[in-house]
Scaffold this active site. Structure first.
Site, PDB file in Angstrom:
ATOM      1  N   LYS A 118      -1.076  -8.305  -2.780  1.00 47.20           N
ATOM      2  CA  LYS A 118      -2.351  -7.603  -2.674  1.00 47.20           C
ATOM      3  C   LYS A 118      -2.104  -6.109  -2.876  1.00 47.20           C
ATOM      4  CE  LYS A 118      -5.806  -6.086   0.613  1.00 47.20           C
ATOM      5  NZ  LYS A 118      -6.113  -5.852   2.017  1.00 47.20           N
ATOM      6  N   TYR A 141       0.833  -1.206   0.000  1.00 48.11           N
ATOM      7  CA  TYR A 141       0.000   0.000   0.000  1.00 48.11           C
ATOM      8  C   TYR A 141       0.864   1.250   0.000  1.00 48.11           C
ATOM      9  CZ  TYR A 141      -4.369  -2.536   0.947  1.00 48.11           C
ATOM     10  OH  TYR A 141      -5.469  -3.341   0.859  1.00 48.11           O
TER      11      TYR A 141
END
EC number: 4.1.2.13
Lengths: 309, 309, 309, 309, 309
Positions: free
Chosen positions: E207, E174
């Site tokens: 992810k 992220y």
């Protein structure tokens, strides 16, 4: 050569120390032309790390080769050769067993800014010293630097580990940093304090710079003056440092700094001898001269320590 | 000498402690002229590290030699001798078994600037204490310093390790730092708090400074006044610290600071005795005097603790 | 192919080194089209980490696949392939045993601000190198950065661990940071110093950038001028670095930087050869070209190092 | 007393936990006058460390003695006694086996400035807890402090170690620090969040403060209002925290803060009971009262939790 | 169900990986309604830690109970359930063996200020994952944060440990922090870079968030434009990330962020499928809806990944 009484007396002051450490101190004290006299001269070559290769070796290009220094120390009959990991390894086979070596386990460099430049990096270990057959490790502390407490903790830990496997410890005690002025770095009160700190930390051999008669700290200045401590001559200042080394219970040697005239180097040696110091550690004044000239200078230094000059 | 009941009673308060630690506390409590009385006098010599060699030893030059202090503590019949690694090692063989020793495992120095000066370096370990046959380790904490939490963690860890191998722990609890004014360093509320923190951390022997009647913290001042706690005399302030040492369940000794007149030193000892403290830790007031004078002063202190003065 | 004398001579300079390390250096020196010549070309692919995938691979999209690089290095007959953990693992089975690999164990990226960008993250270990069958680990240091001491300590520790299990160490010595100007990053005095530091730290193979004739540090500039060190040509500057690598006792290879014209790449190779360097490490100039073009360029570089051009 | 079904049901919610931890939770839940009810009252005494000895104990001087607190907790039929290392050790033999103890393994103090005051020192270990026969360790976290991530990592590590040897973990979750206003420290959204974080970290028993109906964070405020969560009464706010403790799957107890009127303390207990909380942790409101008064207050609290008031 | 060829092909790309890791990847890839298709949907529930319990669970109160999420993931036929230590433990017995679990080993929270908020705390370990029978660990990195290098080092170390005991590693990559603008956090060049960094670090499953067509970095923007990389559709941007995951050699899944309309969630799934991504990780859009509604939405997502929509 059988161990001399003077060396036995020095070793006896290292109470409770391991036979391994005493044996390695004896290797250094019995080595070379000063072997057995209790005096010693060490060749240190870490300037390439500290100042870069050109500034260190270009004045005498054969010195770019690590073998040069091993050979010089051996041929001049010195007591030991000190260097960081890289150059020690570069001659580890060729010169194995010919001269005691001291592995310099931390190093500074000239490419640091600000506070980062008041510390050194640990670049080798006690295991490296064992593997390379070294007699001792060498470690620099900067009393007066904001990083000093960390450096004290590092060498306290390494000294303990080294002694437990029979390796001696040489501490380069070089005051500098936020708490000290430029003049203060060579002030006699600071020099004696730096000596004492190294002794407190358990150094077997203490290396400090020769001092000036400057007094840096107000509280110390008052005591020097009140008690009338003689700091008027280089020999007197050496004696003050010797006293600060547990009243002479620890070997203490002195360095002279940047390259200078040969006479000046010899005057330093006489003062060290007369003040009761154990000897010299001489780098740039040695390997930045042509080999013949360096050999002659070292020969004269030996004579001084033998009391012949 | 068989263990006295008073010493048995003190040891009984160290509930759950290892027999090794109790044995070493007993070695100290049964040593010297105060042996068996529950009182003790300790000679600490770490001032060379903290203030430099000249300020520490030049007033009485024989004190440059670490052997001097061992011999003084033995000849004066003191309870223990405390010092950092270097000087303890320097007499480790000669004086082995003659007096309990306390290895001071962290040290400060006068060559630090700013925040760096509010901490100490760990310069020895529990293994060193074992190797040198010490009865205890000594550790300084600075409650009030921004480094205090780290220091608490260090001694908590070392105390645990020490106790597990039968070594006792002495904590020098010296308030200083960002959170405390200069006057506050010796304020009674701070002194009692410093005592309590050392007890909380598991100190076997607590060393604090004698306090003034200044109250530093508003919230504490209110309580002292509301509850009418007597802090008007030195003895009363000693008693407040004793109460803060788990109501007297921990040995607590007091230091007097820089060199001062002998009468003043003796007044301090009387106040410590009358307030229920266990004794004195006396350095500069001892080794900065000529040996004869120091011996006389210590003799008088012993008499005070024996209740003869 | 039997070991050549030239390779034996190179290995003999690694005195006291473990047979495992010498064996892995031999694997690299005997690999590919330059095998046995003492020269080497290495393909490094860590640019995806350092600059992101699009900037690295979009110009030649097949290069998004880690297999592409393994295959290119093998087909071009290079000496070794260097990459971080992820891409090395992605072809670890398919290409096992076909070419020596160098695990790049620390990495930087372009998403860092300020001081945080003057350091690298350690992203793989010596155990990873062993598990993946690598011949060496690769590590970047930034002499001149405020993080440099930490980086030196990291590689000193990893080098020791690697050598103890027979893995060689390649140090990428890239000056940058607070202490150095942008021009200084490629100055010859800094380049020679960076080379020397890598050698001091025990690098088996030193990777530096080609230098300009700029002199960054005043003290070094004075020596270069006083001693008349030739830095007028790229070959002369390569020779100055070779000298700083323990007078040629350590393998030294040079990188060329961002993608540029093929002729320029070949000129670099000639200068490296003529100055006595051991070879090239070539990444973007290789995989950012279409494969055929890259193969032709590498073929010409091999010819240069073979002395055919 | 045989284990009650209510305690069995509580223990069953600690899925996958070691039998040792479940056994120690059972020791606490089956202890004293509330034994077997699923309710509990704990006496914590770490205020001497946090606020100093005078502020903590001068209002009721017998409390200077660590034995006082052990005895009070036992005589009042409480569930457990929690304290740092020093005072727990001071009664470790005398009171062994008489009441479950919780070793408070980190501690703050009032002598810290600035950021240094937003953290605690780890002053005891899981090994200490085992040695002293404790049922649990206690650890304070400060959600909202810039040191919070470090504190989370510390307790995550200690909890794992403790559970592996059968010791339970109590987390004191006290929001404070740079990210939270003074009012926010007791806001209900923050209190519920602090509860949830402790549960996330694996706390077996969660200790939080009672909340006000203040809502601190905008995003949380919106949700509380949109979803119409009842926070109008203390019992409703307790229920919100219980829900945040994995919907009641974790034991949660509440503290009341500084000394206040007895009626207020009892009102708190009723709200905790009515909101579904498991009980109270009560320090200053207990030991700063005369013993008789404290005994009466505790007696009334027990009655409340037994549903008799 | 026997292993399908498509899963065998995926596993074959994890060259040199341990059979344990491959086995756990297979457990996930063969689980639930998408088992055997090479597609996967994961339910992650760490929002209580990151945003607090009310913001996470008040919109659908049954979700306060950790059992709710286990059951939802199982009943919807998802591939795996991911959560921090606390909630995983809370259902560890009840749901053992019913669905692969991923232990989220680091966590952030909303109660941090400034730089402290650009990092996460490590709150669980590989040993916890083994004890709880997890198939993988999950770890968040923040490329662009000044703490990123430290986070890279943490996961590099944990990944190595996990793989050595057969546990797979999922990296939440992220981008955020000092080096990136708010828009940049979801820019496609940054998203592809974040993907590549995770792959470089050895992630088994990557992810990332779905990207916008914004280009953040000048140097990357130039390449995207010069090379004409299609980023005009969500599917094209997914494809760019897939390419950056070693040209599809690593499993990559995408998250959608805060709760939004069901149609939007389904459009995302179609873009992921069409761009070659491996699936979705869906939290708030799942557990913040009433259970029936969530079940219907997940059913439609499964249909999309099965190619039926």
């Amino acid at each position: 050569m059988a161990m001399t009484q003077i060396v036995r007396d020095i070793l006896a002051k290292y109470e409770g120390e391991t036979p391994g450490v005493k044996g390695n101190l004896a290797r250094i004290l019995m080595q070379g032309r000063l072997g057995g006299t209790g005096k010693l001269i060490i060749l240190p070559v870490d300037q390439g790390f500290e100042h870069g290769p050109a500034r260190s070796f270009a004045p005498n290009p054969p010195a770019y080769d690590p073998h040069y220094h091993y050979q010089l120390a051996i041929d001049a009959g010195l007591s030991a050769y000190a260097a960081p990991l890289g150059p020690l390894e570069a001659g580890a086979d060729t010169f194995a067993g010919q001269i005691p070596t001291i592995l310099k386990v931390n190093s500074a460099n000239s490419l640091m800014s600000g506070t980062a430049g008041k510390d050194q990096a640990i670049t080798a270990t006690v295991d490296d010293a064992l593997r390379l057959g070294c007699a001792a490790i060498g470690f620099t502390i900067y009393p007066g630097s904001d990083m000093a407490l960390g450096m004290f903790e590092e060498i306290a830990e390494m000294r303990r580990e080294a002694a437990s496997v029979g390796i001696a410890t040489v501490i380069w005690s070089y005051p500098r940093g936020e708490a000290i002025s430029k003049d203060g770095e060579t002030a006699i009160d600071i020099g004696a304090y730096a000596t004492h700190i190294a002794a407190m930390l358990g150094a077997h051999i203490i290396k400090v710079k020769l001092s000036t008669d400057h007094l840096e700290l107000g509280a110390a200045k008052a005591v020097y003056e009140d008690e009338g401590i003689d700091i008027s001559t280089q020999a007197a200042r050496v004696a003050d440092c010797v006293k600060s080394a547990f009243n002479g219970r620890r070997i203490i040697i002195f360095s002279g700094g940047a390259k200078k005239g040969g006479d000046s180097v010899l005057d330093d040696a006489r003062a060290i001898r007369d003040g009761g110091g154990n000897g010299s550690i001489i780098g740039r004044n040695c390997f930045q001269r042509p080999r013949d000239e360096a050999m002659r200078l070292l020969d004269q230094m030996v004579d001084i320590y033998l009391g012949n000059d």
